[in-house]
Design an enzyme around this catalytic site. Structure first.
Site, PDB file in Angstrom:
ATOM      1  N   LYS A 296       0.850  -1.203   0.000  1.00 34.99           N
ATOM      2  CA  LYS A 296       0.000   0.000   0.000  1.00 34.99           C
ATOM      3  C   LYS A 296       0.882   1.249   0.000  1.00 34.99           C
ATOM      4  O   LYS A 296       0.670   2.167  -0.802  1.00 34.99           O
ATOM      5  CB  LYS A 296      -0.921   0.012   1.236  1.00 34.99           C
ATOM      6  CG  LYS A 296      -2.071  -0.985   1.126  1.00 34.99           C
ATOM      7  CD  LYS A 296      -2.794  -1.202   2.447  1.00 34.99           C
ATOM      8  CE  LYS A 296      -3.798  -2.341   2.314  1.00 34.99           C
ATOM      9  NZ  LYS A 296      -4.378  -2.766   3.599  1.00 34.99           N
TER      10      LYS A 296
ATOM     11  N   GLN B  67      -5.087  -1.295   9.720  1.00 38.79           N
ATOM     12  CA  GLN B  67      -5.018  -2.651   9.167  1.00 38.79           C
ATOM     13  C   GLN B  67      -5.657  -3.650  10.127  1.00 38.79           C
ATOM     14  O   GLN B  67      -5.389  -3.634  11.330  1.00 38.79           O
ATOM     15  CB  GLN B  67      -3.543  -3.007   8.906  1.00 38.79           C
ATOM     16  CG  GLN B  67      -3.321  -4.357   8.235  1.00 38.79           C
ATOM     17  CD  GLN B  67      -3.817  -4.420   6.801  1.00 38.79           C
ATOM     18  OE1 GLN B  67      -3.920  -3.407   6.119  1.00 38.79           O
ATOM     19  NE2 GLN B  67      -4.139  -5.607   6.340  1.00 38.79           N
TER      20      GLN B  67
ATOM     21  N   ASP C 273     -11.261   2.796   3.651  1.00 34.56           N
ATOM     22  CA  ASP C 273     -11.605   1.373   3.710  1.00 34.56           C
ATOM     23  C   ASP C 273     -13.106   1.147   3.521  1.00 34.56           C
ATOM     24  O   ASP C 273     -13.544   0.036   3.232  1.00 34.56           O
ATOM     25  CB  ASP C 273     -11.249   0.833   5.105  1.00 34.56           C
ATOM     26  CG  ASP C 273     -10.072  -0.119   5.103  1.00 34.56           C
ATOM     27  OD1 ASP C 273      -9.774  -0.699   4.049  1.00 34.56           O
ATOM     28  OD2 ASP C 273      -9.464  -0.280   6.173  1.00 34.56           O
TER      29      ASP C 273
HETATM   30  N1  GUN Z   1      -7.152  -6.780   6.324  1.00 39.15           N
HETATM   31  C1  GUN Z   1      -7.444  -7.553   5.257  1.00 39.15           C
HETATM   32  N2  GUN Z   1      -8.066  -6.818   4.300  1.00 39.15           N
HETATM   33  C2  GUN Z   1      -8.164  -5.566   4.792  1.00 39.15           C
HETATM   34  C3  GUN Z   1      -8.693  -4.352   4.274  1.00 39.15           C
HETATM   35  O1  GUN Z   1      -9.222  -4.283   3.161  1.00 39.15           O
HETATM   36  N3  GUN Z   1      -8.602  -3.264   5.088  1.00 39.15           N
HETATM   37  C4  GUN Z   1      -8.043  -3.320   6.306  1.00 39.15           C
HETATM   38  N4  GUN Z   1      -8.013  -2.206   7.042  1.00 39.15           N
HETATM   39  N5  GUN Z   1      -7.532  -4.432   6.832  1.00 39.15           N
HETATM   40  C5  GUN Z   1      -7.596  -5.541   6.064  1.00 39.15           C
END
Ligand code: GUN
Length: 294
Positions: A55, A99, A122
């Site tokens: 990311k 996350q 998100d």
């Molecule tokens: N963990 C696995 N997929 C995601 C996601 O799309 N966003 C976040 N914040 N954590 C994750």
């Protein structure tokens, strides 16, 4: 002749989305604005560290600000909420992503609710969940289901009136996917299946579009798929494989080799949906910056 076994290539489509985001970032730069995403990573889960690293890298490649705040799993709830509060008011931060998963002692729902909805790239905040369901497009849709819908559209899959069966009811994928597929303009008829569904195969084998996000390696087998269906595999499961140097490999929730010849189109794992998720996160962050102005 019905097309069979064509791949929907996540790498190609993700590159297309990121190129478009790059154009948006340049347009914002011309107005003196640099979109910024801050990811909060708690603990040392190796899979999360890999996701977060890509990311941050993708942000920087696109000319956005990408920052990761790393904290040990021993962080307290109030320390984590303080970080969110600081990011909420920081004008250089347009997107905030905490996350998941978080350590057990943290109330993840409370953390998500603390994030400003207009920085919640998100799409997990209840305000954005509501906006998705009512079709208010100034909210943010979660990145994985948004990526799946982009893949369907880019592959010219007919969704209007289609039977769409979703396997999995998570807040991250299954539920928001259903919300997107029933919106006017997409117009699918949606069924959500889950671990308590009676006779799963009876549902999956009716699907024109089968979207699987259950987290169980290769659970969808050829006998569960209607000939000519479009199959989207959101699964990412690591299974032992002695022939690999790492001792393991990544497989989806769909038994790819047996299902591919039956499906009209199918996403591979890796190289399918996973590639789209980060691309959509970048798109959400650029849009958050544009909407926040500043
Ligand atoms: N963990 C696995 N997929 C995601 C996601 O799309 N966003 C976040 N914040 N954590 C994750």
């Amino acid at each position: 002749m019905v097309e069979r076994g064509a791949l929907i290539d996540g790498a190609v489509l993700a590159a297309k989305v990121t190129a478009e985001v790059g154009n948006d970032v340049r347009a914002l730069a011309a107005r003196g604005m640099t979109p910024g995403l801050t990811v909060v990573l708690v603990g040392d889960d190796p899979a999360s560290a890999v996701y977060v690293g890509s990311k941050e890298r993708t942000c920087i490649e696109l000319g956005m600000r990408g920052e990761t705040i790393r904290r040990p799993a021993s962080i307290t709830q109030s320390e984590l909420l303080d970080i969110v509060d600081r990011l909420n008011t920081d004008p250089a931060v347009h997107g905030i992503l905490v996350q998941m998963p978080l350590p057990k002692h943290i109330d993840a729902e409370a953390v998500v609710r603390r994030i400003r909805p207009d920085k919640d790239v998100d799409g997990f905040h209840p305000v954005n969940v509501g906006k998705l369901w009512i079709g208010d497009t100034d909210g943010f849709a979660p990145c994985t289901p948004a990526g799946v819908l982009y893949m369907l559209r880019a592959s010219h899959v007919r969704t209007s009136g289609a039977e769409c069966v979703i396997v999995g009811r998570s807040n991250i994928v299954g539920k928001p996917m259903a919300g997107l597929m029933v919106q006017p303009g997409v117009d699918a008829t949606v069924t959500i299946c889950h671990s308590r569904t009676r006779d799963l195969a009876a549902h999956t084998s009716r699907a024109d579009i089968l979207i699987v996000a259950a987290g169980r390696a290769r659970m969808i087998t050829a006998d569960m798929v209607k000939p000519g269906a479009v199959v989207i595999d959101v699964g990412m499961n690591r299974i032992p494989d002695a022939t690999k140097k790492s001792g393991s490999r990544l497989v989806g929730d769909v038994d790819f080799d047996s299902v591919r010849p039956i499906a009209s189109r199918i996403t591979p794992v890796p190289g399918g949906v996973g590639r789209m998720t980060i691309a959509m996160l970048m798109a959400n962050t650029a849009r958050a910056a544009a909407q926040l102005g500043a």
